[in-house]
Design a protein around this motif. Structure first.
Motif, PDB file in Angstrom:
ATOM      1  N   LEU A 156      -8.423   3.596  -2.254  1.00  0.00           N
ATOM      2  CA  LEU A 156      -8.584   2.292  -1.622  1.00  0.00           C
ATOM      3  C   LEU A 156      -8.997   2.413  -0.159  1.00  0.00           C
ATOM      4  O   LEU A 156      -9.836   1.652   0.335  1.00  0.00           O
ATOM      5  CB  LEU A 156      -7.284   1.485  -1.720  1.00  0.00           C
ATOM      6  N   GLN A 213      -4.195   7.034  -5.327  1.00  0.00           N
ATOM      7  CA  GLN A 213      -4.599   5.628  -5.395  1.00  0.00           C
ATOM      8  C   GLN A 213      -4.853   5.081  -3.998  1.00  0.00           C
ATOM      9  O   GLN A 213      -5.845   4.392  -3.754  1.00  0.00           O
ATOM     10  CB  GLN A 213      -3.508   4.801  -6.088  1.00  0.00           C
ATOM     11  N   ARG A 214      -3.954   5.406  -3.066  1.00  0.00           N
ATOM     12  CA  ARG A 214      -4.126   4.890  -1.709  1.00  0.00           C
ATOM     13  C   ARG A 214      -5.374   5.499  -1.082  1.00  0.00           C
ATOM     14  O   ARG A 214      -6.114   4.829  -0.363  1.00  0.00           O
ATOM     15  CB  ARG A 214      -2.896   5.203  -0.867  1.00  0.00           C
ATOM     16  N   LEU A 246       1.752   2.740  -3.474  1.00  0.00           N
ATOM     17  CA  LEU A 246       0.730   3.420  -4.273  1.00  0.00           C
ATOM     18  C   LEU A 246       0.904   4.935  -4.208  1.00  0.00           C
ATOM     19  O   LEU A 246       1.460   5.461  -3.249  1.00  0.00           O
ATOM     20  CB  LEU A 246      -0.665   3.053  -3.757  1.00  0.00           C
ATOM     21  N   SER A 247       0.382   5.616  -5.214  1.00  0.00           N
ATOM     22  CA  SER A 247       0.382   7.073  -5.176  1.00  0.00           C
ATOM     23  C   SER A 247      -0.623   7.529  -4.123  1.00  0.00           C
ATOM     24  O   SER A 247      -1.531   6.774  -3.749  1.00  0.00           O
ATOM     25  CB  SER A 247      -0.021   7.635  -6.542  1.00  0.00           C
ATOM     26  N   THR A 271      -1.426  -2.604  -9.380  1.00  0.00           N
ATOM     27  CA  THR A 271      -0.134  -2.463  -8.716  1.00  0.00           C
ATOM     28  C   THR A 271       0.015  -3.460  -7.586  1.00  0.00           C
ATOM     29  O   THR A 271       1.071  -4.092  -7.421  1.00  0.00           O
ATOM     30  CB  THR A 271       0.031  -1.036  -8.161  1.00  0.00           C
ATOM     31  N   ARG A 307      -5.979   0.939 -11.246  1.00  0.00           N
ATOM     32  CA  ARG A 307      -4.514   0.966 -11.283  1.00  0.00           C
ATOM     33  C   ARG A 307      -3.925   0.551  -9.939  1.00  0.00           C
ATOM     34  O   ARG A 307      -2.866  -0.094  -9.883  1.00  0.00           O
ATOM     35  CB  ARG A 307      -4.041   2.363 -11.667  1.00  0.00           C
ATOM     36  N   ALA A 308      -4.601   0.907  -8.869  1.00  0.00           N
ATOM     37  CA  ALA A 308      -4.103   0.520  -7.542  1.00  0.00           C
ATOM     38  C   ALA A 308      -4.144  -0.987  -7.372  1.00  0.00           C
ATOM     39  O   ALA A 308      -3.173  -1.607  -6.919  1.00  0.00           O
ATOM     40  CB  ALA A 308      -4.946   1.190  -6.457  1.00  0.00           C
ATOM     41  N   TYR A 309      -5.257  -1.595  -7.761  1.00  0.00           N
ATOM     42  CA  TYR A 309      -5.363  -3.053  -7.640  1.00  0.00           C
ATOM     43  C   TYR A 309      -4.329  -3.735  -8.515  1.00  0.00           C
ATOM     44  O   TYR A 309      -3.731  -4.748  -8.131  1.00  0.00           O
ATOM     45  CB  TYR A 309      -6.775  -3.513  -8.025  1.00  0.00           C
ATOM     46  N   LEU A 366       0.828  -1.202   0.000  1.00  0.00           N
ATOM     47  CA  LEU A 366       0.000   0.000   0.000  1.00  0.00           C
ATOM     48  C   LEU A 366       0.865   1.256   0.000  1.00  0.00           C
ATOM     49  O   LEU A 366       0.480   2.303  -0.520  1.00  0.00           O
ATOM     50  CB  LEU A 366      -0.931   0.004   1.218  1.00  0.00           C
TER      51      LEU A 366
END
Lengths: 194, 225
Positions: free
Chosen positions: A143, A139-140, A135-136, A177, A173-175, A132
């Protein structure tokens, strides 16, 4: 002497302004303190999940409450005040480019390894926590709001002042990553072997 | 919720539980109170600065003696006559830190004693007062940025221009520390200086020592019934 008169006048006006402000502030402050006390724990946890640092989480929450207090004094709070504070906090977090150096000592340091509780972090949990961190911030944030706070994509879009499609794109994109994180992949591979 | 979401939820729940801070509400209250004091200082600066400037102006018109005027920060050049006063907003009420009357900044080095989490106003008059900025790299001394609505922001800034208020310009600095310590702030003129920024017009070494209470404001929240 004219200088003494000027200084005395200045002092009198200043004292009066501060006293008036003080009286008004006392009334507002106790009400706002109750408001803060009722919400700070939950919001501090969200702040910690965003910043991943106790110092910064406390500073972020303080900044958010300060902004909310200023609005409180002039306009009163909007409906859904907790969501409003959360939105202020999230936007403050994302808009901060450099963390301001804290000049105060945080009052609590959570030490994961030393916490006595019903559960301790599993290896998978630590890997996910580290992932986590890669992530940027946006993105974080998506989530955290989606998974921890349980907000819908529309609600998250309202928080971030962006389109719902942007939220979905950030989440996607987060998922991706996370799912392609090498540590997590290695861990999954070793579990499959066992 | 798929397995990754479940893992994320468990991980976030576990880590979020670590974030506890029983004293955080009190810390937030202190910051709000400091913010309100700074806002009051910002407002009073505008009002009182105008009043003081009127009295100074009246003295000049009546041919007041030079001795009644504060020492100028600049005595030559286009800024000759620029004066900056540093004031204690509540000189008679529990504040035993520093001089009780406004003091004029001298060119070069100055010293100032304040309490911890205390503040002082800076009031500039004369030529070039609209070209002044105050800088405080921190962490002990911070600059209270006064925005266009003359609202002082409780957050510590590192530099800010003086705010124009009629015939004076004003700024506020404060000691952003809970321990006895020393810090510094400088006042400089903006504008073309070749090369680099203009040198400081005045540097102030600040000693933050002890506590201060202001009349009309609670130093600590009242105990719960």
């Amino acid at each position: 002497m004219q200088q003494d008169s000027a200084a005395a006048a200045f002092t009198a006006v200043t004292e009066h302004a501060v006293a008036c402000e003080g009286e008004a502030m006392r009334d507002d402050m106790s009400e706002f303190e109750e408001f803060v006390a009722a919400r700070q724990q939950r919001l501090l946890r969200v702040a910690f999940l965003l910043t991943r640092d106790h110092h910064r989480a406390e500073e972020l929450l303080q900044d958010a409450f300060l902004k909310v207090y200023r609005r409180w004094r002039h306009e009163g709070l909007p409906e859904h005040s907790e969501a409003y504070i959360r939105r202020v906090m999230v936007n403050t977090y994302i808009s901060t480019r450099r963390p301001r150096r804290s000049t105060e000592v945080p009052v609590h340091h959570g030490d994961l390894a030393n916490e006595a509780g019903p559960s301790t972090p599993t290896d998978d949990g630590l890997l996910v926590w580290r992932a986590l961190g890669v992530l940027s911030p946006r993105q974080r944030t998506v989530l955290v709001l989606r998974v921890y706070e349980g907000l819908t994509d529309d609600e998250i879009a309202d928080h971030l002042n962006c389109a719902t499609g942007t939220v979905r794109s950030l989440a996607s994109r987060a998922y991706l990553t996370l799912r392609t994180n090498s540590e997590l992949l290695d861990r999954a591979a070793s579990v499959a072997k066992d | 919720m798929d397995s990754l979401d479940e893992l994320l939820k468990d991980t976030m729940d576990l880590h979020a539980r670590q974030a506890t801070s029983p004293q955080l509400p009190a810390r937030i209250s202190r910051r709000l109170r400091r913010n309100s004091r700074l806002r009051a200082a910002g407002v009073s600066l505008i009002v009182a600065g105008t009043l003081t400037a009127s009295l100074w102006g009246a003295a000049a018109l009546r041919g007041g003696t030079v001795a009644s005027q504060p020492a100028a920060l600049a005595t030559t050049g286009e800024c000759a006559g620029l004066t900056i006063l540093v004031g204690n907003p509540n000189p008679g009420e529990g504040s035993n830190r520093g001089p009780k009357e406004p003091v004029a900044l001298r060119p070069g080095d100055n010293t100032l004693t304040m309490a911890r989490q205390d503040y002082r106003w800076l009031q500039a008059s004369g030529p070039c007062r609209d070209q002044l900025i105050v800088e405080a790299p921190g962490p002990v001394v911070g600059v209270a940025y006064v925005d266009a609505a003359h609202q002082a922001d409780g957050a510590a800034a590192k530099r800010a221009p003086f705010d124009q208020a009629g015939s004076v310009s004003v700024a506020t600095i404060f000691t952003n520390t809970t321990t006895d310590s020393t810090g510094q702030f400088t006042v400089r003129l903006t504008g073309p200086c070749d090369p680099g920024p203009c040198p400081p017009a005045a540097t102030v070494q600040v000693t933050a020592d002890g506590t201060v209470a202001y009349d009309g404001q609670l130093a600590t929240p009242a105990p719960a019934p």
